[in-house]
Design an enzyme around this catalytic site. Sequence first.
Site, PDB file in Angstrom:
ATOM      1  N   SER A   9      40.429 105.384 104.568  1.00  0.00           N
ATOM      2  CA  SER A   9      41.534 105.526 103.619  1.00  0.00           C
ATOM      3  C   SER A   9      41.138 106.457 102.485  1.00  0.00           C
ATOM      4  CB  SER A   9      41.906 104.158 103.053  1.00  0.00           C
ATOM      5  OG  SER A   9      40.896 103.744 102.150  1.00  0.00           O
ATOM      6  N   LYS A  10      42.139 106.817 101.723  1.00  0.00           N
ATOM      7  CA  LYS A  10      41.908 107.679 100.567  1.00  0.00           C
ATOM      8  C   LYS A  10      40.919 107.026  99.610  1.00  0.00           C
ATOM      9  CE  LYS A  10      44.537 109.200  96.591  1.00  0.00           C
ATOM     10  NZ  LYS A  10      43.351 109.644  95.890  1.00  0.00           N
ATOM     11  N   ARG A  11      40.993 105.716  99.520  1.00  0.00           N
ATOM     12  CA  ARG A  11      40.075 105.007  98.615  1.00  0.00           C
ATOM     13  C   ARG A  11      38.616 105.215  99.034  1.00  0.00           C
ATOM     14  NH1 ARG A  11      41.633  99.886  99.452  1.00  0.00           N
ATOM     15  NH2 ARG A  11      43.667 100.654 100.080  1.00  0.00           N
ATOM     16  N   GLY A  54      37.428 107.815 100.473  1.00  0.00           N
ATOM     17  CA  GLY A  54      37.081 109.173 100.059  1.00  0.00           C
ATOM     18  C   GLY A  54      36.754 109.220  98.576  1.00  0.00           C
ATOM     19  N   ASP A  55      37.586 108.563  97.771  1.00  0.00           N
ATOM     20  CA  ASP A  55      37.364 108.552  96.320  1.00  0.00           C
ATOM     21  C   ASP A  55      36.042 107.863  95.991  1.00  0.00           C
ATOM     22  OD1 ASP A  55      39.760 109.772  96.076  1.00  0.00           O
ATOM     23  OD2 ASP A  55      40.887 107.971  95.494  1.00  0.00           O
TER      24      ASP A  55
END
Length: 508
Positions: free
Chosen positions: A264-266, A268-269
């Site tokens: 998920s994008k999380r 990646g962050d």
Amino acid sequence: MSKVRVRFAPSPTGPLHMGGVRTALYNYLFAKKHGGDFLLRIEDTDQNRYVPGAEQYIMESLQWCGIHWDEGPGTENAFGPYRQSERQGLYRQYVMQLIESGRAYYAFDTPEELEAMRKRIEAEKSGNPQYDSRSRLSMKNSLTLSGEEVEQRLASGENYVIRIKIPENEEIVLEDLIRGKVTVHSSQLDDKVLFKSDGMPTYHLANVVDDYLMQISHVIRGEEWLPSAPLHVLLYQSLGWEDSMPQFAHLPLLLKPDGNGKLSKRDGDRLGFPVFPLQWKDPKSGETSSGYREAGYFPEAFVNLLALLGWNPGTDQEIFSLKELVEAFSLERVGKSGSKFDPEKAKWFNHQYLQSQPLQTITERMQVIANQKGIHTNPDKLPKIAALMRERANFVHEIMEQSAFFFEPPSQYDEAFAKKRWKEDTPGILMSLAELLESAEPFTSENIHALIQKFMEDNGIGAGKLMPGLRLALVGSGMGPDLSAIMEILGRGESLERIKRAAQNLKV
Ligand code: GLU
């Protein structure tokens, strides 16, 4: 086999996740491998979830990757238009066909009534809390109301939906090219909404109707759509299209680098890598998410690494051009289980491409970065710097970061390093070397190297005594590539100037 026609069918609800790009890529590879067509269809029937800019973003992402569509928005032909919102008039006749054959029905339940039904089933623990063959006969629909009343409600403009009537007791079987035989009992399925009174079809109806009308031969999509597949099979059967039903292939998920679960994008962050192909600015929140393009990835490297996340060639080969991927790709070699994304491996791919890209490509990118940062460069030197420095870098911006000393003489010298390696006799040694280097003709790395060797031999000085001081003078620190190569690029004037400046200014 009839002509292979596949489609990538994103909904423009936000930026395209790298998993979505992989789905597009596999569709593209499959189509090209079999001499077929690759279509781009924009599934924008859900107006509530429409995000401005998302469609443009999706197209730009595919273009950046070199995944070109044969048919899609802008290339209208007999199968177009390719935006579902522009096909709106088309779907009603099919849902009416389903109503007439008793495969679908009108429903008039309010949101409160639907909620009450769910609560009741939950309290009774009598089955799935959903609109289905067990609950539909206690609801407000054309199965329970008289024909007259249904007519009246429709005539008065009451809101309605049209639901599929899932058969009560049937096994639905589909042969998935990746998962094999998938069997679902109809009692597990709910009577999904196919059409709404605003004249819009839902995803399921529009998706199936369009796949049929566009003569799609294979539906290759993410695993998250597997639960919808039995419904789609039922729709094909109910519309009498069984013979033209596409083959299904549901792709495994991309998994987070650590632990389990979908990437998920999380993640990646949290771990510092992009999950989107291009940078995306959310039009509502203004929040910016990073992209592979902006992070400095070559599109070829991004495509290459995506291809290997779920598919394997059956050999050790890891570096594939798009053309080679087309040749090697097959759905048989797509695994069933999810593939873990490894951000370090992703960088490795870019490193490989950085080594094989034409110097011209690299220097163009270096020039762009130089312009952005206001760095003064001599364009003639860039290809040489690129050739010398790329071996140590994963990205062009890293080349630039590690090459700062080529563009500007050292403004200060690494203190700790100087303390250790700059000795009392270093300035004298460097001045004599500078004198000798005046005679290097031409001023090439080979000639410089030979003179340095001669200098050390003639004067009985070891490399350990000469090189660290020379490096400090030229680079300002103890890092960097071969000094003769650095000097060739700097040129005679600049090299000697740096040596003299350090010899004069740097005190022990
Ligand atoms: N519109 C769906 C999506 O956003 C398409 C799924 C499919 O390929 O059938 O992924």
